[in-house]
Design a protein around this motif. Sequence first.
Motif, PDB file in Angstrom:
ATOM      1  N   TRP A  73       7.505  66.890  43.166  1.00 12.76           N
ATOM      2  CA  TRP A  73       7.850  68.019  44.041  1.00 12.76           C
ATOM      3  C   TRP A  73       7.304  69.313  43.455  1.00 12.76           C
ATOM      4  CZ3 TRP A  73      10.278  72.685  43.848  1.00 12.76           C
ATOM      5  CH2 TRP A  73      10.687  73.246  45.050  1.00 12.76           C
ATOM      6  N   MET A  74       7.525  69.512  42.150  1.00 13.03           N
ATOM      7  CA  MET A  74       7.056  70.734  41.492  1.00 13.03           C
ATOM      8  C   MET A  74       5.530  70.830  41.580  1.00 13.03           C
ATOM      9  SD  MET A  74       7.902  73.518  39.951  1.00 13.03           S
ATOM     10  CE  MET A  74       9.237  73.701  38.829  1.00 13.03           C
ATOM     11  N   ALA A  75       4.851  69.723  41.364  1.00 14.27           N
ATOM     12  CA  ALA A  75       3.382  69.733  41.438  1.00 14.27           C
ATOM     13  C   ALA A  75       2.912  70.040  42.855  1.00 14.27           C
ATOM     14  CB  ALA A  75       2.822  68.397  40.963  1.00 14.27           C
ATOM     15  N   GLU A  76       3.500  69.382  43.847  1.00 17.62           N
ATOM     16  CA  GLU A  76       3.070  69.552  45.238  1.00 17.62           C
ATOM     17  C   GLU A  76       3.408  70.923  45.805  1.00 17.62           C
ATOM     18  OE1 GLU A  76       4.828  66.373  47.467  1.00 17.62           O
ATOM     19  OE2 GLU A  76       3.468  64.870  46.632  1.00 17.62           O
ATOM     20  N   LYS A  77       4.585  71.435  45.479  1.00 20.99           N
ATOM     21  CA  LYS A  77       5.064  72.680  46.097  1.00 20.99           C
ATOM     22  C   LYS A  77       4.707  73.947  45.324  1.00 20.99           C
ATOM     23  CE  LYS A  77       7.405  70.548  49.337  1.00 20.99           C
ATOM     24  NZ  LYS A  77       7.038  70.568  50.725  1.00 20.99           N
ATOM     25  N   VAL A  78       4.500  73.821  43.993  1.00 25.93           N
ATOM     26  CA  VAL A  78       4.300  75.028  43.183  1.00 25.93           C
ATOM     27  C   VAL A  78       3.010  74.979  42.377  1.00 25.93           C
ATOM     28  CG1 VAL A  78       5.289  76.535  41.416  1.00 25.93           C
ATOM     29  CG2 VAL A  78       6.804  75.379  43.035  1.00 25.93           C
ATOM     30  N   ILE A  79       2.908  74.039  41.470  1.00 22.15           N
ATOM     31  CA  ILE A  79       1.798  74.031  40.503  1.00 22.15           C
ATOM     32  C   ILE A  79       0.432  73.907  41.193  1.00 22.15           C
ATOM     33  CG2 ILE A  79       0.848  72.857  38.475  1.00 22.15           C
ATOM     34  CD1 ILE A  79       3.588  73.497  37.576  1.00 22.15           C
ATOM     35  N   ASN A  80       0.257  72.877  42.005  1.00 22.96           N
ATOM     36  CA  ASN A  80      -1.046  72.675  42.667  1.00 22.96           C
ATOM     37  C   ASN A  80      -1.406  73.818  43.609  1.00 22.96           C
ATOM     38  OD1 ASN A  80      -1.262  70.322  41.205  1.00 22.96           O
ATOM     39  ND2 ASN A  80      -0.695  68.996  42.915  1.00 22.96           N
ATOM     40  N   PRO A  81      -0.501  74.276  44.469  1.00 22.63           N
ATOM     41  CA  PRO A  81      -0.859  75.398  45.349  1.00 22.63           C
ATOM     42  C   PRO A  81      -1.235  76.668  44.591  1.00 22.63           C
ATOM     43  CG  PRO A  81       1.074  74.296  46.206  1.00 22.63           C
ATOM     44  CD  PRO A  81       0.801  73.702  44.849  1.00 22.63           C
ATOM     45  N   LEU A  82      -0.649  76.882  43.414  1.00 22.42           N
ATOM     46  CA  LEU A  82      -0.972  78.083  42.640  1.00 22.42           C
ATOM     47  C   LEU A  82      -2.359  78.011  42.004  1.00 22.42           C
ATOM     48  CD1 LEU A  82       2.406  79.056  40.938  1.00 22.42           C
ATOM     49  CD2 LEU A  82       1.204  80.240  42.791  1.00 22.42           C
ATOM     50  N   GLN A  83      -3.019  76.868  42.113  1.00 16.42           N
ATOM     51  CA  GLN A  83      -4.394  76.765  41.632  1.00 16.42           C
ATOM     52  C   GLN A  83      -5.349  77.532  42.547  1.00 16.42           C
ATOM     53  OE1 GLN A  83      -4.983  75.286  38.631  1.00 16.42           O
ATOM     54  NE2 GLN A  83      -2.768  74.999  38.614  1.00 16.42           N
TER      55      GLN A  83
END
Length: 116
Positions: A73-83
């Motif tokens: 969830w953290m990767a999909e919703k926060v980390i990846n989009p912030l790339q």
Amino acid sequence: MRTRLPYKTKNLNHLKGLHACALATLTEITGGFIFVTQLDPESTGSFWKKLEVDYLYQGKTNAFAEFRITDTWMAEKVINPLQTATSVEVVSEVAIVDEKGNQLTQAALPANQGMG
């Protein structure tokens, strides 16, 4: 993250129930702690856009709030989009229950997570 609000005098309202502001504060701490601990504070920042709490039942015992997310969830919703974006909006949904299992509140905390 699971937090507890003790049923004691300092947390009570004039009706001897858990105070709405104490419940809202518990919601904010519970919903935000994961982001503070899992994201680098030097490169990301977050702020709550608003706090929406539905009060469902009056608390007359200790109360417990819980907010869970997965690494996925953290990767999909926060980390990846912030790339590719400077900020993303995520919603922390937090429910508070009492010792008897009564749901006291249901809350949504929309927040902006961004690159500093």
